[in-house]
Design a protein around this motif. Structure first.
Motif, short mmCIF file in Angstrom:
data_model
loop_
_atom_site.label_atom_id
_atom_site.label_comp_id
_atom_site.label_asym_id
_atom_site.label_seq_id
_atom_site.Cartn_x
_atom_site.Cartn_y
_atom_site.Cartn_z
N UNK A 404 0.81 -1.23 0.00
CA UNK A 404 0.00 0.00 0.00
C UNK A 404 0.84 1.27 0.00
N UNK A 405 2.15 1.13 -0.04
CA UNK A 405 3.02 2.29 -0.08
C UNK A 405 2.96 3.12 1.19
N UNK A 406 2.86 2.49 2.33
CA UNK A 406 2.76 3.19 3.60
C UNK A 406 4.05 3.06 4.39
N UNK A 407 4.21 3.99 5.36
CA UNK A 407 5.37 3.93 6.24
C UNK A 407 5.13 2.96 7.40
N UNK A 408 6.21 2.63 8.07
CA UNK A 408 6.14 1.70 9.19
C UNK A 408 7.33 1.97 10.10
N UNK A 409 7.14 1.86 11.40
CA UNK A 409 8.23 2.11 12.34
C UNK A 409 8.43 0.91 13.26
N UNK A 504 12.67 3.54 10.59
CA UNK A 504 11.49 3.78 9.75
C UNK A 504 11.66 3.06 8.42
N UNK A 505 10.61 2.35 8.04
CA UNK A 505 10.58 1.72 6.72
C UNK A 505 10.00 2.74 5.72
N UNK A 506 10.57 2.94 4.56
CA UNK A 506 11.71 2.20 3.99
C UNK A 506 13.04 2.95 4.16
N UNK A 507 13.03 4.11 4.92
CA UNK A 507 14.22 4.95 4.99
C UNK A 507 15.43 4.17 5.54
N UNK A 508 15.23 3.43 6.59
CA UNK A 508 16.36 2.77 7.26
C UNK A 508 16.52 1.30 6.89
N UNK A 509 15.63 0.79 6.05
CA UNK A 509 15.74 -0.60 5.65
C UNK A 509 14.41 -1.12 5.16
#
Length: 538
Positions: A404-409, A504-509
């Motif tokens: 869904x193209x969402x962020x995740x922590x 934070x996904x996808x910034x850090x992995x």
């Protein structure tokens, strides 16, 4: 003729001393040898007290005084001092008479040093025999009669000593055949004093009251005072046979048990299995030969992230019982739930030598299915997701975030100073604080997020749909403030803070492993910065 008499006196088997006025005026050659002299000249003319033990002088003076008055004195034993300073024991007889107008005293001394030594040796042997814990019988080889017995023999058979000495082997031994015993005693005598016979054969003695007692007998041959004797040392086997029978019954019960039973040797640092019963083989699929010598952890097959394993290890370290529910694996790889009860086994000194475990396969018990499912995925202390469920939830959240193209922590939370409080106030207080922290964390997140306890005082959050860093910061600050409130436990208000790290996904992995690693690093950065803070991975 006078020379003949002189030679007879000089070579007499007893030492002869003549003294007058306490001076030695004659000594025969036997006396010279007794006192360790080379010739008479070393003795004659010397004071007789030089050759007496100081403790015997007063008695000697009294005897001479009595003989001087015409009295007779009895035979006594005295100690005589040799020229080299050593002492010998002599059995002395003495007479007093008049000779050429003066009183002289003739002393006849027989060396009894060897005899005394033998008597002392016999006395010690008799005392040792009397004090021996095992019954001892001296048996006349020809008549089979008892010539001596010790107190233990009388006690075992219930006889007074004199009554037992009127009996023999044929009276006491059940089923005795004289010819058999003569043949046996002949074999013992032929083999010598060191021969041991019938050490592993059980005979039965009949007590005075008619009851019988099982015994094991060790025998040796002895010759004493011209008699051939047999020394028999008996050992009462009643208690040993009772214990052996009890052990046989226990072994049969263990082998017939439906529960798997195993015994672990705690004296060996590797804690190997020492015994398993047939039920263990049926439950696990491993034969005893495949199990004995191995540590029980082979049943876990690497599934070591089980909180109840920590409880089990703590109980074993403390030497106490434990009741745990574990995930184990059969030889064919199938998982089964093992309800395991373990208890320590101590020796007479109180040292734990073994642990005994009783295992029950509860996989198919309907009443336990819900509990088993929950235990498989949740921490038993806090009821939060465990490491296994965390991994599943994180992988599922990452798949949805990508779709869904969402962020995740991913958020790592560590309670500051928890170990010190746990050590100081005890595990009960520490456990209560962890449960409070778990409830507070659940209150800080939304439905659909995951809160997990991964071990000790560490928690991991999976926050879904994190679209902005500001939104994440608000959550992190709320978690910090909530966990920093005092903890009411057992009437106390205990302070606590926490250190928090986030990735934070996808910034850090984009994988679970990388995101967890980055969040962990950020948490340590917060802790190193002074604690009670949060950091987002750079």
């Amino acid at each position: 003729m006078q020379q003949l008499y002189g030679a007879m006196v000089d070579r007499a088997p007893v030492a002869i001393f003549v003294h007058s006025g306490d001076r030695i005026i004659f000594i025969n050659q036997t006396g010279v040898a007794l006192l360790g002299a080379a010739h008479r000249g070393e003795i004659l003319g010397r004071n007789r007290f030089e050759f007496l033990h100081p403790d015997d002088v007063d008695l000697s003076v009294a005897r001479v005084t009595k003989m001087a008055a015409g009295g007779l004195v009895p035979r006594i034993e005295q100690r005589y001092r040799r020229l080299d300073g050593t002492y010998v024991y002599g059995e002395a007889e003495a007479i007093g008479l008049e000779h050429q107008g003066r009183k002289v005293f003739i002393v006849f001394v027989r060396d009894v040093t060897v005899r005394r030594a033998r008597m002392e040796e016999l006395r010690r042997a008799r005392a040792a025999m009397e004090l021996a814990p095992d019954p001892i019988f001296l048996i006349d080889r020809e008549t089979l009669a008892y010539t001596d017995v010790n107190a233990a023999a009388c006690q075992m058979l219930g006889y007074p000593r004199q009554e037992l000495l009127s009996k023999g082997v044929m009276d006491v031994t059940v089923g005795a055949v004289a010819a058999d015993f003569h043949a046996l005693f002949d074999a013992v005598a032929a083999a010598g004093q060191e021969h041991v016979s019938e050490e592993h054969r059980v005979r039965h003695f009949r007590r005075r009251d008619g009851t019988t007692v099982p015994v094991e007998i060790r025998r040796s041959a002895l010759r004493s005072d011209g008699r051939d004797l047999i020394v028999s040392v008996a050992r009462d086997l009643s208690e040993r046979l009772r214990i052996e029978e009890a052990l046989r019954l226990r072994d049969r019960a263990i082998e017939a048990s439906d529960s798997a039973i195993l015994l672990v040797d705690m004296r060996d640092p590797s804690q190997p299995v020492e015994y398993v019963n047939r039920a263990f083989e049926r439950m696990t699929g491993y034969r005893a030969a495949e199990t004995i010598g191995r540590n029980c952890r082979f049943l876990q097959r690497g599934d070591s992230q089980q909180p109840e394993l920590d409880r089990l290890r703590a109980a074993i370290a403390a030497g106490t019982d434990a009741h745990v529910l574990l995930r184990n694996y059969r030889k064919d790889g199938r998982l089964f739930w093992n309800r395991l009860n373990v208890s320590p086994v101590r020796d007479d000194g109180g040292t734990i030598t073994h642990y005994v475990g009783v295992s029950t396969d509860v996989t198919d018990l309907t009443a336990d299915r819900h509990e088993l499912q929950h235990r498989a995925t949740h921490d038993p202390l806090t009821s939060l997701a465990n490491r296994h469920l965390l991994g599943e939830q994180l992988e599922r959240a990452l798949a949805q975030a990508e779709r869904h193209g969402r962020g995740l922590a991913v958020v790592f939370v560590d309670l500051d100073g928890f170990k010190e409080i746990n050590d100081r106030l005890g595990h009960a207080v520490g456990d209560a604080m962890l449960r409070i922290a778990a409830r507070r964390l659940e209150a800080c997140v939304r439905e659909g997020d995951t809160v997990a306890r991964t071990g000790g005082d560490e928690f991991v959050l999976v926050l879904t749909d994190q679209t902005t860093e500001d939104r994440l910061a608000a959550v992190l600050e709320r978690v910090r403030e909530t966990l920093s409130l005092d903890y009411p436990v057992e009437g106390q208000s205990l302070p606590m803070s926490c250190s928090i790290g986030a990735s934070i996904y996808p910034r850090h992995g984009v994988t679970a492993d990388v995101l967890v690693q980055e969040a962990d690093r950020a948490m340590y950065a917060a802790k190193n910065a002074g604690r009670n803070a949060w950091r987002v991975a750079p």
